[in-house]
Design a protein around this motif. Structure first.
Motif, PDB file in Angstrom:
ATOM      1  N   ALA A  78      -5.625  -5.333  12.958  1.00 60.07           N
ATOM      2  CA  ALA A  78      -6.025  -6.024  11.739  1.00 60.07           C
ATOM      3  C   ALA A  78      -7.542  -6.163  11.665  1.00 60.07           C
ATOM      4  O   ALA A  78      -8.188  -6.534  12.648  1.00 60.07           O
TER       5      ALA A  78
ATOM      6  N   SER B  14     -10.258 -10.063   2.194  1.00 59.98           N
ATOM      7  CA  SER B  14      -9.115  -9.173   2.400  1.00 59.98           C
ATOM      8  C   SER B  14      -8.881  -8.902   3.880  1.00 59.98           C
ATOM      9  O   SER B  14      -9.766  -9.081   4.718  1.00 59.98           O
TER      10      SER B  14
ATOM     11  N   PRO C 198       0.822  -1.208   0.000  1.00 66.27           N
ATOM     12  CA  PRO C 198       0.000   0.000   0.000  1.00 66.27           C
ATOM     13  C   PRO C 198       0.856   1.257   0.000  1.00 66.27           C
ATOM     14  O   PRO C 198       2.066   1.204   0.151  1.00 66.27           O
TER      15      PRO C 198
ATOM     16  N   TYR D 104      -4.618  -9.283   0.211  1.00 64.36           N
ATOM     17  CA  TYR D 104      -5.738  -9.820  -0.557  1.00 64.36           C
ATOM     18  C   TYR D 104      -5.589 -11.323  -0.733  1.00 64.36           C
ATOM     19  O   TYR D 104      -4.493 -11.811  -1.039  1.00 64.36           O
TER      20      TYR D 104
ATOM     21  N   THR E 110      -5.742   3.311   6.945  1.00 63.87           N
ATOM     22  CA  THR E 110      -5.180   2.072   6.407  1.00 63.87           C
ATOM     23  C   THR E 110      -3.665   2.181   6.277  1.00 63.87           C
ATOM     24  O   THR E 110      -3.137   3.147   5.726  1.00 63.87           O
TER      25      THR E 110
ATOM     26  N   HIS F 141      -7.082  -5.770   6.278  1.00 69.87           N
ATOM     27  CA  HIS F 141      -6.518  -4.423   6.318  1.00 69.87           C
ATOM     28  C   HIS F 141      -5.844  -4.209   7.674  1.00 69.87           C
ATOM     29  O   HIS F 141      -6.401  -4.553   8.712  1.00 69.87           O
TER      30      HIS F 141
ATOM     31  N   LEU G 259     -17.433   0.385   5.281  1.00 70.09           N
ATOM     32  CA  LEU G 259     -16.512  -0.667   4.842  1.00 70.09           C
ATOM     33  C   LEU G 259     -17.300  -1.895   4.419  1.00 70.09           C
ATOM     34  O   LEU G 259     -18.507  -1.998   4.652  1.00 70.09           O
TER      35      LEU G 259
ATOM     36  N   ARG H 223      -9.993  -6.837  -6.266  1.00 65.39           N
ATOM     37  CA  ARG H 223      -8.888  -5.903  -6.108  1.00 65.39           C
ATOM     38  C   ARG H 223      -9.296  -4.528  -6.600  1.00 65.39           C
ATOM     39  O   ARG H 223     -10.195  -4.391  -7.430  1.00 65.39           O
TER      40      ARG H 223
ATOM     41  N   THR I 255     -14.299   5.069  10.817  1.00 62.50           N
ATOM     42  CA  THR I 255     -14.053   4.786   9.412  1.00 62.50           C
ATOM     43  C   THR I 255     -15.269   5.184   8.572  1.00 62.50           C
ATOM     44  O   THR I 255     -16.348   5.445   9.102  1.00 62.50           O
TER      45      THR I 255
ATOM     46  N   VAL J  77      -4.891  -1.253  10.030  1.00 62.16           N
ATOM     47  CA  VAL J  77      -5.240   0.155  10.211  1.00 62.16           C
ATOM     48  C   VAL J  77      -4.609   0.676  11.492  1.00 62.16           C
ATOM     49  O   VAL J  77      -4.320  -0.086  12.425  1.00 62.16           O
TER      50      VAL J  77
ATOM     51  N   VAL K 221      -2.515  -3.659   3.267  1.00 59.09           N
ATOM     52  CA  VAL K 221      -3.640  -4.446   2.772  1.00 59.09           C
ATOM     53  C   VAL K 221      -3.123  -5.785   2.273  1.00 59.09           C
ATOM     54  O   VAL K 221      -2.060  -5.858   1.649  1.00 59.09           O
TER      55      VAL K 221
END
Length: 537
Positions: A383, A390, A7, A406, A401, A392, A348, A412, A345, A394, A404
């Motif tokens: 996490a 996925s 990222p 995947y 974030t 993330h 999401l 994606r 956030t 943060v 990341v």
């Protein structure tokens, strides 16, 4: 298969290995069965599964995995009568607590110090009342990692001891061992382990008006008290907090509870989002010994929102009339405790699991600034796993974030290059339980298909390469890299900056950059670009 993504923040996650069960049919998976996962300081991972058939039931078994030998998986026939809901290691990593949906709690210890041999000699029971939260009592040991001193060669300079009181002490001030649990009916049960081997157990209601507890978490205060957070699962209901005090009176365990200020999630007060997230799905304190900060997640069938709250002391305004009557009130303004939102956030994807960092990083303004300038991420990231597969990472305070990860089935972003292999059909595999390691540098997760995933460990990759003749030649490369990393770390720890309090990069980091840019092997050409006054032993 899983792929990598770097990222913009510079963070990175990489898949190390997958431990997969023998092929079970889809009908054996029980989505309603909660999964539990715990990572010890000895790098032993205890977890449960949601696999059940007519011949075998794995939901009532505890599985132990050594991250250094992931091919050796040990299963403990726990003798729990219902599915296991909670797992918790002690701070030594040698004892494990397990609790089930029937209210039974067991304490497991290693037999002959072997990771594949466990025995349970003590426990407690709240019959018919499922356990939703479980924790060992605090032993009063709390450390803080100072990022501004991360370049120090001595661990004593990097870490400092924080004043913290144990939950309960014996004669002479020695911490008393035991555990605390919260049940679905709103009961709190405490079991104390006396040196003689006797177990003192007591159960008390969290408040006079008991209600259903769907989610709960336990944290500790510096004064030796315990804080319990509970929610009934509805975002329209308040998140309740209780102070629990444990004592021993006349050789009996005594529990006293007190109601603390509660809160409503901010998404429920927003008219545009009032009914968008009907359920609270995750409730966790940001740290075991930090009861002033809590993480909340509210979800719908397709999306989630995460909020971080902090408990603060605020002044209570007093009318001038009362200040004139009582001058003492006017001199010292009364204060109250109030929950304030730190960050939230945007909308999401639906969150399936949350893992919090265990590294006790100092959260002072100086340490946070140094961490931001030097991109020091361990201990600052939590996490979030999503139903699209996925994960993330943060920031624990800003919820921005940082990295990341995947899976192969996860969609994606548009700007992310597609992999040159066919996508697997079917629903995305997502993690149902996660845990970060004690250094917060590795992540383990249990997915919805019975697999155990972990991040990369260099030594483990070397061990795995030994198993195949095709990759045995790479073993020396991995061990050589480990050796070079050890030398590099030693040299970097010896090099000190000219000004110790500078937030800039250390001389070791600058030397690494110069060696990366200059490929000439002539050491004199490298030394020309160095400032000799900065390299002081």
């Amino acid at each position: 298969m899983c792929d990598l993504r770097r990222p913009a923040a510079g963070g990175m996650m990489d898949l190390a290995y997958v431990c997969e069960w023998e092929k079970w049919s889809k009908s054996t998976h029980c989505p309603s069965v909660p999964l539990a996962c715990a990572w010890s300081c000895r790098n032993l991972i205890a977890f449960t599964m949601d696999l059940r058939s007519d011949d075998q039931d794995l939901t009532r078994m505890i599985h132990i995995l050594d991250t250094e030998h992931p091919w050796d998986l040990h299963s403990i026939p726990s003798e729990h009568h219902e599915a296991i809901t909670c797992l918790e290691w002690d701070q030594s990593g040698s004892r494990l607590l397990s609790a089930d949906a029937d209210g039974q709690i067991k304490c497991w210890s290693m037999a002959d110090h072997l990771a594949n041999s466990w025995e349970s000699s003590v426990g407690s029971l709240v019959e018919g009342d499922p356990i939703v939260a479980l924790s060992w009592l605090h032993n009063g040991v709390k450390l803080a990692l100072h990022v501004e001193k991360s370049g120090a060669s001595s661990f004593g300079e990097k870490f400092s001891r924080v004043k913290f009181s144990p939950s309960l002490t014996l004669f002479g001030g020695k911490p008393m061992e035991g555990w605390i649990a919260v049940t679905v009916s709103g009961l709190v049960t405490v079991s104390l382990l006396k040196p003689s081997g006797q177990v003192l157990t007591s159960t008390e209601s969290l408040c006079r008006l008991r209600g259903r507890v769907a989610l709960a978490d336990i944290a500790f205060t510096g004064g030796g008290n315990i804080v319990v957070a509970t929610a009934d699962g509805s975002s329209a209901s308040p998140v309740q907090f209780y102070k629990v005090c444990v004592s021993v009176v006349s050789e009996k365990c005594r529990i006293d509870t007190e109601i603390l200020p509660s809160l409503f999630m901010r998404c429920t007060t927003d008219l545009n989002r009032k009914d968008k997230f009907p359920a609270i799905t995750h409730l966790k304190f940001l740290a075991r010994d930090m009861s002033e900060q809590v993480l909340l997640c509210a979800s719908s069938q397709t999306s989630s929102i995460v909020e971080c709250w902090s408990l603060r002391k605020e002044g209570l305004p007093v009318n001038n009339i009362f200040q004139q009557i009582s001058p003492v009130v006017g001199d010292k303004q009364p204060t109250i405790l109030k929950w304030r939102i730190l960050s939230a956030t945007n909308d999401l994807d639906r969150v399936s699991a949350v893992a919090l960092p265990k590294l006790p990083i100092s959260l002072t303004n100086t340490d946070l600034k140094v961490a931001s300038d030097t991109q020091f991420y361990p201990g600052l990231g939590l996490a979030l796993a999503f139903h699209d597969g996925s994960v993330h990472i943060v920031h624990r305070l800003s919820l921005q974030t940082m990295a990341v990860f995947y899976s192969s089935a996860a969609p994606r972003p548009v700007d992310e290059p597609a992999m040159k292999r066919p996508r697997t059909a079917g629903p995305a595999v997502h993690l149902k339980a996660m845990q970060l390691s004690w250094t917060s540098l590795a992540l383990v997760g249990i997915d919805s298909h019975g697999k155990v995933l972990s991040t990369r460990i260099l030594a483990m990759k070397a061990s795995l390469c030994k198993l195949s003749p095709c990759t045995v030649t790479r073993v020396c490369d991995y061990h050589t890299k480990l050796f070079l990393i050890a030398i590099s770390s030693t040299l970097k720890s010896l090099l000190r900056p000219h000004f110790l309090n500078t937030p800039d990069k250390s001389p070791g980091d600058r030397l690494t950059e110069i060696c990366t840019k200059i490929t000439d092997v002539d050491i004199d050409k490298v030394m020309i670009n160095l400032k000799t006054e900065e390299f002081v032993l």
